[in-house]
Design a protein around this motif. Sequence first.
Motif, PDB file in Angstrom:
ATOM      1  N   PRO A 148      -7.747   1.815  -0.240  1.00  0.00           N
ATOM      2  CA  PRO A 148      -7.854   0.968  -1.436  1.00  0.00           C
ATOM      3  C   PRO A 148      -8.787   1.621  -2.461  1.00  0.00           C
ATOM      4  O   PRO A 148      -9.543   2.532  -2.129  1.00  0.00           O
ATOM      5  CB  PRO A 148      -8.470  -0.329  -0.907  1.00  0.00           C
ATOM      6  CG  PRO A 148      -8.500  -0.220   0.567  1.00  0.00           C
ATOM      7  CD  PRO A 148      -8.319   1.214   0.931  1.00  0.00           C
ATOM      8  N   HIS A 173      -5.204   4.204   5.106  1.00  0.00           N
ATOM      9  CA  HIS A 173      -5.626   3.131   4.222  1.00  0.00           C
ATOM     10  C   HIS A 173      -6.554   3.721   3.170  1.00  0.00           C
ATOM     11  O   HIS A 173      -7.474   4.462   3.509  1.00  0.00           O
ATOM     12  CB  HIS A 173      -6.365   2.091   5.087  1.00  0.00           C
ATOM     13  CG  HIS A 173      -6.691   0.818   4.420  1.00  0.00           C
ATOM     14  ND1 HIS A 173      -5.749  -0.027   3.910  1.00  0.00           N
ATOM     15  CD2 HIS A 173      -7.887   0.213   4.220  1.00  0.00           C
ATOM     16  CE1 HIS A 173      -6.337  -1.106   3.417  1.00  0.00           C
ATOM     17  NE2 HIS A 173      -7.636  -0.974   3.586  1.00  0.00           N
ATOM     18  N   GLY A 228       0.437   4.741   4.161  1.00  0.00           N
ATOM     19  CA  GLY A 228      -0.137   3.473   4.610  1.00  0.00           C
ATOM     20  C   GLY A 228      -0.167   3.339   6.108  1.00  0.00           C
ATOM     21  O   GLY A 228      -0.240   4.322   6.842  1.00  0.00           O
ATOM     22  N   HIS A 272       0.836  -1.198   0.000  1.00  0.00           N
ATOM     23  CA  HIS A 272       0.000   0.000   0.000  1.00  0.00           C
ATOM     24  C   HIS A 272       0.872   1.251   0.000  1.00  0.00           C
ATOM     25  O   HIS A 272       0.569   2.234  -0.686  1.00  0.00           O
ATOM     26  CB  HIS A 272      -0.935  -0.025   1.215  1.00  0.00           C
ATOM     27  CG  HIS A 272      -1.991   1.025   1.197  1.00  0.00           C
ATOM     28  ND1 HIS A 272      -1.724   2.348   1.483  1.00  0.00           N
ATOM     29  CD2 HIS A 272      -3.319   0.950   0.947  1.00  0.00           C
ATOM     30  CE1 HIS A 272      -2.859   3.042   1.411  1.00  0.00           C
ATOM     31  NE2 HIS A 272      -3.832   2.214   1.077  1.00  0.00           N
TER      32      HIS A 272
END
Length: 174
Positions: free
Chosen positions: A86, A84, A65, A58
């Motif tokens: 995604p 985080h 991250g 990440h």
Amino acid sequence: MTDVLIPTLETDRLVLRAPVPADVAPFAAFYASDAAKYVGGPLRDFQVWRYTAEVIGHWQLRGFGRWMVERKDAPGAIGLIGLHAPPDWPEPEVGWMLWDGNGKGYAAEAARAARDYAWNTLGLTTLISSIAPENAASIRVAEGMGARREAQGFEHPLFGTMAVWRHPAPEALS
């Protein structure tokens, strides 16, 4: 693509650092326990190893991250805390999971450091935390950090409906 160095952050009691191979065993022990029920557990050891690789990846893909967290007075990771985002997330998140030290304020201390990094180093202007509605401990951390629950939830691809907690904007914290 440029290699990303995972920075080390420090608070009064904690060090937030890059994952290392020795972190996998305590991480796997956490994921084998009931304590991981709100974050996708239980997971098998090989799944935790892959998850640790995902945490490192990440940083490479997003430039930020999550960090392994350890106490300054005792070596060894006690949790995973940080940022985080995604591609299927509604917006960047600050999240926390501790497998040792619950109830001592470590989650909020490390999450504040991660949030400060998001505001002051990355220049982000918005952060959420997605929390299972029945996860009272994480809700207390979010509330203690000044986050407020939004009316609209988030459909997590694995965990179902999650509550969205909005963190105060950087200027609201000054």
